[in-house]
Design a protein around this motif. Sequence first.
Motif, PDB file in Angstrom:
ATOM      1  N   LYS A  68      18.380  88.166  26.475  1.00 45.66           N
ATOM      2  CA  LYS A  68      18.390  87.390  27.710  1.00 45.66           C
ATOM      3  C   LYS A  68      17.493  88.110  28.709  1.00 45.66           C
ATOM      4  CE  LYS A  68      23.007  85.626  26.941  1.00 45.66           C
ATOM      5  NZ  LYS A  68      24.396  85.571  27.433  1.00 45.66           N
ATOM      6  N   PRO A  69      16.686  87.360  29.459  1.00 46.69           N
ATOM      7  CA  PRO A  69      15.733  88.005  30.374  1.00 46.69           C
ATOM      8  C   PRO A  69      16.409  88.648  31.574  1.00 46.69           C
ATOM      9  CG  PRO A  69      15.734  85.646  30.732  1.00 46.69           C
ATOM     10  CD  PRO A  69      16.631  85.901  29.541  1.00 46.69           C
ATOM     11  N   LEU A  70      15.930  89.824  31.942  1.00 43.04           N
ATOM     12  CA  LEU A  70      16.352  90.492  33.172  1.00 43.04           C
ATOM     13  C   LEU A  70      15.229  90.467  34.205  1.00 43.04           C
ATOM     14  CD1 LEU A  70      18.214  93.567  31.631  1.00 43.04           C
ATOM     15  CD2 LEU A  70      19.209  91.457  32.519  1.00 43.04           C
ATOM     16  N   SER A  71      14.054  90.010  33.769  1.00 48.85           N
ATOM     17  CA  SER A  71      12.884  89.908  34.633  1.00 48.85           C
ATOM     18  C   SER A  71      11.917  88.922  33.972  1.00 48.85           C
ATOM     19  CB  SER A  71      12.202  91.275  34.768  1.00 48.85           C
ATOM     20  OG  SER A  71      11.670  91.679  33.527  1.00 48.85           O
ATOM     21  N   ASN A  72      10.773  88.693  34.592  1.00 49.96           N
ATOM     22  CA  ASN A  72       9.730  87.923  33.937  1.00 49.96           C
ATOM     23  C   ASN A  72       9.272  88.694  32.703  1.00 49.96           C
ATOM     24  OD1 ASN A  72       9.774  85.871  35.840  1.00 49.96           O
ATOM     25  ND2 ASN A  72       8.178  86.815  37.080  1.00 49.96           N
ATOM     26  N   LEU A  73       8.984  87.978  31.632  1.00 47.36           N
ATOM     27  CA  LEU A  73       8.633  88.614  30.370  1.00 47.36           C
ATOM     28  C   LEU A  73       7.255  88.183  29.885  1.00 47.36           C
ATOM     29  CD1 LEU A  73      11.903  87.840  28.357  1.00 47.36           C
ATOM     30  CD2 LEU A  73      11.411  89.859  29.720  1.00 47.36           C
ATOM     31  N   VAL A  74       6.598  89.072  29.185  1.00 47.20           N
ATOM     32  CA  VAL A  74       5.412  88.736  28.399  1.00 47.20           C
ATOM     33  C   VAL A  74       5.682  89.287  27.015  1.00 47.20           C
ATOM     34  CG1 VAL A  74       2.936  89.121  28.079  1.00 47.20           C
ATOM     35  CG2 VAL A  74       3.861  88.851  30.395  1.00 47.20           C
ATOM     36  N   VAL A  75       5.590  88.408  26.005  1.00 45.91           N
ATOM     37  CA  VAL A  75       5.808  88.831  24.622  1.00 45.91           C
ATOM     38  C   VAL A  75       4.567  88.512  23.797  1.00 45.91           C
ATOM     39  CG1 VAL A  75       8.308  88.564  24.743  1.00 45.91           C
ATOM     40  CG2 VAL A  75       6.916  86.691  23.882  1.00 45.91           C
ATOM     41  N   ASP A  76       4.378  89.282  22.746  1.00 42.86           N
ATOM     42  CA  ASP A  76       3.273  89.067  21.813  1.00 42.86           C
ATOM     43  C   ASP A  76       3.875  88.801  20.462  1.00 42.86           C
ATOM     44  OD1 ASP A  76       0.920  88.981  20.446  1.00 42.86           O
ATOM     45  OD2 ASP A  76       0.436  91.104  20.710  1.00 42.86           O
TER      46      ASP A  76
END
Length: 77
Positions: A68-76
């Motif tokens: 679950k996100p705790l901040s904005n995310l960037v994933v690859d």
Amino acid sequence: MRQITCGPQQHVLDAARNAGVRLASSCAQGMCGTCKVKLVSGTVDMQHKGGIRQREIDQGMVLLCCSKPLSNLVVDK
């Protein structure tokens, strides 16, 4: 690059699917590791059931099905 909205109580994989983004997954419970991706930036609360090793977590990998996100995310992927 795609941008999706994920609520704070929503798993990232569910949000991606709801937005029409197809990502590899299998068990959806944090056991198999199929949805493992590199977390480029941001933080998550990941409650897995053994589908990822500590050394992978230390390298910035996460399981999208149980994160679950705790901040904005960037994933690859």
